[in-house]
Design a protein around this motif. Structure first.
Motif, mmCIF file in Angstrom:
data_model
loop_
_atom_site.group_PDB
_atom_site.id
_atom_site.type_symbol
_atom_site.label_atom_id
_atom_site.label_comp_id
_atom_site.label_asym_id
_atom_site.label_seq_id
_atom_site.Cartn_x
_atom_site.Cartn_y
_atom_site.Cartn_z
ATOM 1 N N PHE A 45 0.846 -1.195 0.000
ATOM 2 C CA PHE A 45 0.000 0.000 0.000
ATOM 3 C C PHE A 45 0.883 1.248 0.000
ATOM 4 O O PHE A 45 1.846 1.336 0.763
ATOM 5 C CB PHE A 45 -0.895 -0.019 1.238
ATOM 6 N N LYS A 46 0.524 2.212 -0.853
ATOM 7 C CA LYS A 46 1.339 3.415 -1.071
ATOM 8 C C LYS A 46 2.734 3.053 -1.572
ATOM 9 O O LYS A 46 3.682 3.832 -1.423
ATOM 10 C CB LYS A 46 1.430 4.261 0.207
ATOM 11 N N GLY A 47 2.853 1.875 -2.161
ATOM 12 C CA GLY A 47 4.138 1.432 -2.709
ATOM 13 C C GLY A 47 4.109 1.443 -4.223
ATOM 14 O O GLY A 47 3.098 1.753 -4.860
ATOM 15 N N ASN A 76 -2.619 1.776 -8.539
ATOM 16 C CA ASN A 76 -1.816 2.208 -7.383
ATOM 17 C C ASN A 76 -1.570 3.717 -7.374
ATOM 18 O O ASN A 76 -1.038 4.246 -6.402
ATOM 19 C CB ASN A 76 -0.493 1.442 -7.303
ATOM 20 N N GLY A 77 -1.940 4.402 -8.440
ATOM 21 C CA GLY A 77 -1.849 5.857 -8.464
ATOM 22 C C GLY A 77 -0.561 6.413 -9.038
ATOM 23 O O GLY A 77 -0.419 7.627 -9.179
ATOM 24 N N GLU A 84 5.973 9.037 -8.741
ATOM 25 C CA GLU A 84 5.078 9.958 -8.038
ATOM 26 C C GLU A 84 3.623 9.490 -8.162
ATOM 27 O O GLU A 84 3.232 8.895 -9.164
ATOM 28 C CB GLU A 84 5.203 11.375 -8.606
ATOM 29 N N PHE A 85 2.834 9.812 -7.135
ATOM 30 C CA PHE A 85 1.411 9.482 -7.159
ATOM 31 C C PHE A 85 0.677 10.582 -7.930
ATOM 32 O O PHE A 85 0.041 11.464 -7.353
ATOM 33 C CB PHE A 85 0.878 9.327 -5.734
ATOM 34 N N ASP A 86 0.805 10.489 -9.248
ATOM 35 C CA ASP A 86 0.246 11.513 -10.124
ATOM 36 C C ASP A 86 -1.111 11.115 -10.705
ATOM 37 O O ASP A 86 -1.663 11.816 -11.550
ATOM 38 C CB ASP A 86 1.225 11.854 -11.252
ATOM 39 N N GLN A 87 -1.662 9.984 -10.234
ATOM 40 C CA GLN A 87 -3.000 9.569 -10.657
ATOM 41 C C GLN A 87 -3.850 9.265 -9.411
ATOM 42 O O GLN A 87 -4.270 8.131 -9.181
ATOM 43 C CB GLN A 87 -2.905 8.342 -11.568
ATOM 44 N N PHE A 91 -5.764 5.809 -7.453
ATOM 45 C CA PHE A 91 -5.455 5.387 -6.093
ATOM 46 C C PHE A 91 -6.724 5.331 -5.243
ATOM 47 O O PHE A 91 -6.904 4.416 -4.437
ATOM 48 C CB PHE A 91 -4.443 6.353 -5.473
ATOM 49 N N GLU A 92 -7.612 6.290 -5.450
ATOM 50 C CA GLU A 92 -8.861 6.365 -4.689
ATOM 51 C C GLU A 92 -9.711 5.122 -4.882
ATOM 52 O O GLU A 92 -10.497 4.746 -4.012
ATOM 53 C CB GLU A 92 -9.635 7.618 -5.099
ATOM 54 N N GLN A 93 -9.538 4.457 -6.032
ATOM 55 C CA GLN A 93 -10.387 3.316 -6.397
ATOM 56 C C GLN A 93 -9.634 1.981 -6.332
ATOM 57 O O GLN A 93 -10.154 0.966 -6.801
ATOM 58 C CB GLN A 93 -10.921 3.518 -7.825
ATOM 59 N N GLU A 94 -8.440 1.967 -5.742
ATOM 60 C CA GLU A 94 -7.637 0.732 -5.752
ATOM 61 C C GLU A 94 -8.163 -0.265 -4.723
ATOM 62 O O GLU A 94 -7.886 -0.172 -3.532
ATOM 63 C CB GLU A 94 -6.160 1.017 -5.470
#
Length: 291
Positions: A45-47, A76-77, A84-87, A91-94
């Motif tokens: 998660f967040k990886g 994963n975003g 970078e978490f540029d999506q 991520f909100e829907q993972e």
């Protein structure tokens, strides 16, 4: 046999939801015609696949005679940028279902030849899987779900993800439709949609590692950090005890935390001792059980 060099091939394939799954495929460089077993590497998660020492770990395993497929879950975003978490909308829907489906899609792409190496042959009949943290939770579900997986290794795996939702998170989901989490590494605030919670509750029999591990009769190695600040090592003990396999082991690594002494970015020349121990145990396990 230890191979002196490794080739990394990058690319993407589509998920069943028609989202890109970005991957890196590590394989030994050899002049001899032969095929290699394949290991799937799942981040948490967040990886993401390029986090910290993960790429170095994949290369290490490839040097010891395996193809290693590391990939970003499709939701994963992290997009083409890879770091970078540029999506955040993804991520909100993972969901855990999405992650588990991604593993199945990667196996299918390997089996049908859409995902292949340009320089070695991959033996897609011999598949192992590694997962860290939430990735370890998914690895156990995947090993139960997909019969092609012959052995599983978990690193600091979560046992039951439904026990990680706080009362505050559930209240947010019920009242607002989302909750917020903070990426402590970057300070970025990200939303988690209610679909994540609903999916985990409604499909718990398929998704929860503590449930699916009861189906595992394949070799299984559970590795945990004794001083883990994020996922207590008792989670790995629970999974080990619930696993009915005749060939299972648990290993606790002393004096280290959730990422076994590594962080992001990882720029050290050598692995920290706990991570080195983690890799040696993983390598030994696969050499014994993935052949």
């Amino acid at each position: 046999m230890i191979y002196s060099s490794v080739k990394k091939e990058t690319g993407s394939v589509q998920s069943r939801e028609d989202l890109p799954i970005y991957y890196d495929l590590y394989s030994p460089v050899t002049t001899v015609t032969r095929s290699f077993p394949i290991i799937l590497f799942l981040h948490g998660f967040k990886g993401f696949k390029d986090w910290g020492a993960f790429p170095d770990a994949c290369e290490y395993l490839a040097r010891h005679g395996f193809c290693v497929l590391s990939f970003n879950f499709s939701k994963n975003g992290v997009g083409k940028n890879m770091l970078e978490f540029d999506q955040p909308e993804l991520f909100e829907q993972e969901t855990l279902s999405s992650d588990l489906n991604d593993v199945g899609d990667m196996i299918s792409h390997l089996k049908n030849g859409e995902l292949r190496s340009e320089q070695v042959m991959i033996n897609t009949d011999i598949i192992g899987i590694i997962g860290h943290s939430r990735g370890g939770h998914t690895a156990i579900a995947a090993a139960a779900e997909y019969p092609g997986i012959q052995t599983v290794v978990t690193w600091s795996a979560v046992a039951n993800y439904n026990k990680r939702w706080s009362d505050e998170m559930v209240k947010d989901w019920e009242s607002k439709g989302y909750t917020k989490i903070v990426n402590s590494r970057t300070g970025q605030t990200l939303k988690l949609g209610k679909v994540v919670y609903d999916d985990a509750i409604e499909n718990a029999d398929r998704l929860m590692a503590s449930q699916r591990v009861k189906e595992l009769h394949i070799p299984a190695l559970f590795i945990a950090a004794k001083e883990d600040e994020s996922v207590p090592h008792s989670d790995s003990k629970k999974l080990f005890r619930a696993c009915p396999s005749d060939d299972k082991e648990i290993k606790l690594i002393q004096n280290t935390g959730h990422t076994f002494g590594t962080s992001h970015p990882f720029e050290d020349e050598n692995f920290p001792e706990p991570f080195d121990e983690l890799l040696e145990s993983t390598e030994t396990w696969f050499l014994e059980h993935l052949k």
